[in-house]
Design a protein around this motif. Structure first.
Motif, PDB file in Angstrom:
ATOM      1  N   LYS A   8      32.466  56.550  31.676  1.00 43.73           N
ATOM      2  CA  LYS A   8      32.335  57.896  31.140  1.00 43.73           C
ATOM      3  C   LYS A   8      31.158  57.988  30.174  1.00 43.73           C
ATOM      4  N   ASN A 451      45.736  66.283  41.019  1.00 40.59           N
ATOM      5  CA  ASN A 451      45.245  65.870  39.702  1.00 40.59           C
ATOM      6  C   ASN A 451      46.153  64.823  39.061  1.00 40.59           C
ATOM      7  N   GLU A 452      47.457  65.016  39.212  1.00 42.78           N
ATOM      8  CA  GLU A 452      48.405  64.040  38.662  1.00 42.78           C
ATOM      9  C   GLU A 452      48.222  62.686  39.325  1.00 42.78           C
ATOM     10  N   GLN A 453      47.980  62.674  40.625  1.00 41.01           N
ATOM     11  CA  GLN A 453      47.775  61.416  41.341  1.00 41.01           C
ATOM     12  C   GLN A 453      46.460  60.758  40.919  1.00 41.01           C
ATOM     13  N   ILE A 454      45.408  61.569  40.724  1.00 33.56           N
ATOM     14  CA  ILE A 454      44.131  61.023  40.266  1.00 33.56           C
ATOM     15  C   ILE A 454      44.303  60.349  38.915  1.00 33.56           C
ATOM     16  N   GLU A 455      45.058  60.979  38.023  1.00 33.07           N
ATOM     17  CA  GLU A 455      45.285  60.401  36.688  1.00 33.07           C
ATOM     18  C   GLU A 455      46.055  59.089  36.781  1.00 33.07           C
ATOM     19  N   ILE A 456      47.060  59.026  37.658  1.00 31.53           N
ATOM     20  CA  ILE A 456      47.813  57.787  37.847  1.00 31.53           C
ATOM     21  C   ILE A 456      46.902  56.688  38.384  1.00 31.53           C
ATOM     22  N   ASN A 457      46.030  57.045  39.333  1.00 33.39           N
ATOM     23  CA  ASN A 457      45.103  56.063  39.897  1.00 33.39           C
ATOM     24  C   ASN A 457      44.161  55.519  38.838  1.00 33.39           C
ATOM     25  N   GLU A 458      43.676  56.381  37.938  1.00 33.07           N
ATOM     26  CA  GLU A 458      42.786  55.930  36.869  1.00 33.07           C
ATOM     27  C   GLU A 458      43.504  54.974  35.921  1.00 33.07           C
ATOM     28  N   GLN A 459      44.755  55.280  35.614  1.00 39.52           N
ATOM     29  CA  GLN A 459      45.512  54.437  34.690  1.00 39.52           C
ATOM     30  C   GLN A 459      45.793  53.067  35.289  1.00 39.52           C
ATOM     31  N   GLY A 472      37.260  60.731  35.430  1.00 41.18           N
ATOM     32  CA  GLY A 472      37.437  61.960  34.659  1.00 41.18           C
ATOM     33  C   GLY A 472      37.442  63.217  35.486  1.00 41.18           C
ATOM     34  N   ARG A 474      38.684  66.188  37.653  1.00 41.94           N
ATOM     35  CA  ARG A 474      39.932  66.878  37.938  1.00 41.94           C
ATOM     36  C   ARG A 474      39.606  68.203  38.624  1.00 41.94           C
TER      37      ARG A 474
END
Length: 477
Positions: A8, A451-459, A472, A474
């Protein structure tokens, strides 16, 4: 997680060697410079709407009588132009993506449709005007998706709604001020040089379009990588700030070809979902093209009728700027479309329930607020297909071209036999509005889950190379 944080911070430093504060100053200057150039699109949009809708104003000046139109022939004349829209939009946007010269291609289309509009004034019967309107649709077809694609090639996702409103407010304002202009021509040009005033309407408005189009060639930008009036520093920043925001590049070794973009768009169900929603939504917008006819049900003469048609669209422009600005600020889309459609719903309901003159005029102000939702919807479609320019070009064109089917159907929603109440017409518009709103609600829920799945993948990711999406990124919902 440190790898994601480093990614980022790296994207925030482009262009290389430019301090953060200096970048912010340069970016503000770049956006202001671009906004000034894009202001010409307001006028282009106004002329686009005026040349397509001038038949509605001409109707009040003897257009139907002089051309001996009967039955549904007037509705057919209005709808036939959308055939050209459907046919031309996808190939035109693919050609625009391939050639990357909107500053030339868009004005050239304008010159052609301005000439066709001017020649409409010499038509003598139904078949001649039908041919003219068909050619007008083919010439105008590339304009809307091309302009939307041009905007999406310059602005970040949280800038798009306001800028889409800025450049498209010309069509909203022209729905009102076009009537004022038409009123002056129909009142002052009757019998000049032996011509009916409605013929002068086509001559004058079409001629203005041709002149403005020639001037626009020297004002409109192309894309960041091939616009000559950018400095090297500005060009680098224009490209990098879009890359940071999740946009793909117009050039480079990893870009998708135009034909690959066609396949990507046609195989994405979201493109078709938006397209079907737009077909239904455009049916609800059918009242716009018949606005002078609707205002005429209040019983005034043609001049007063055209004057009364302007104020609702002035308020609609203010509403569109207010909602789109807040939409960009909050980085949300669907809730603002919902709010806009709620105002329009109230307007349709009032018109269905009463013939009281004051109430029906108030309802026109409420119905006109639908413009804000329509503009934000196009910003949302742009946002949803940001990452690959070739796909975005086709997605915009498919959505717009398919939406024109709704325009064709909507042209037949307002027969004179349903007047002066037009209750059935309003009921059809109201039903269509909420079918499209429900479909967009489904898309809203789907993108939230993505978006929720993208956030889980990043974590869960240990390295950025494991991610399919930009760090980042979304979807705006």
């Amino acid at each position: 997680m440190s790898a994601l944080s480093d990614a980022k911070s790296e994207t925030a430093d482009a262009p290389p060697g430019l301090p953060s504060h200096a970048r912010d100053v340069l970016e503000r200057r770049l956006v202001r410079k671009l906004d000034l150039r894009m202001l010409v699109v307001v006028l282009l949009y106004a002329l686009n709407y005026i040349d397509r809708a001038n038949a509605s104003s001409a109707r009040l000046g003897g257009f139907e009588k002089d051309l001996h139109l009967q039955g549904s022939q007037y509705a057919t004349i209005l709808s036939i132009s959308y055939v050209g829209f459907i046919v031309m939009q996808v190939p035109a946007n693919m050609f625009l993506h391939s050639r990357k010269r909107p500053a030339i291609l868009i004005p050239c289309c304008m010159v052609i449709w301005g000439s066709v509009s001017t020649l409409t004034g010499i038509t003598q019967n139904y078949y001649e005007v039908l041919l003219a309107r068909l050619l007008l649709g083919f010439a105008e077809g590339p304009f809307f998706p091309g302009t939307i694609f041009l905007i999406s090639g310059w602005y970040k996702r949280d800038e798009l709604a306001v800028r889409t409103t800025l450049v498209t407010c010309g069509s909203v304002l022209s729905a009102g001020f076009g009537s004022l202009f038409a009123s002056g021509i129909l009142t002052g040009m009757q019998g000049k040089l032996g011509q009916a005033a409605w013929r002068w309407l086509f001559y004058i408005e079409g001629g203005i379009t041709v002149v403005v189009a020639i001037c626009a060639m020297f004002i409109l930008p192309n894309f960041p990588h091939n616009t000559k009036w950018l400095t090297p520093e500005e060009r680098s920043l224009a490209i990098s700030r879009l890359a940071d925001d999740g946009y793909g590049k117009m050039d480079g070794p990893e870009k998708r070809t135009t034909m690959q973009g066609l396949w990507d768009a046609l195989s994405d169900w979201k493109v078709w979902w938006f397209s079907v929603a737009l077909i239904v939504d455009y049916m609800s917008l059918s009242f716009v093209i018949y606005f002078p006819t609707i205002v005429a049900t209040m019983g005034y003469d043609p001049t007063v009728t055209l004057l009364l048609a302007a104020p609702p669209w002035v308020l609609a422009t203010i509403g569109a700027f207010t909602l789109s600005r807040h939409s960009d600020k909050m980085q949300k889309r669907y809730i603002y479309i919902l709010a806009s459609n709620a105002f329009a719903t109230l307007g349709f309901a009032i018109s269905i329930c009463t013939m009281d003159m004051a109430a029906r005029y108030v309802s026109l102000f409420l119905m006109a607020q639908i413009a804000a939702g329509q503009i934000i919807l196009w910003a949302w479609i742009n946002n949803t297909f940001t990452r690959e320019p070739a796909k975005r070009a086709v997605a915009i064109a498919v959505s717009s071209g398919m939406g024109a089917i709704g325009n064709i159907a909507g042209s037949f929603v307002w027969p004179l036999t349903w007047g002066p109440t037009y209750r059935y017409s309003y009921a059809i518009c109201l039903t269509a509005l909420w079918v499209s709103t429900a479909m967009l609600g489904v898309m809203h829920l789907h993108l939230k889950r993505v978006n929720e799945q993208i956030e889980i993948n990043e974590q869960n990711a240990k390295d950025t190379s494991d991610l399919q999406d930009l760090v980042g990124f979304r979807y705006l919902v």
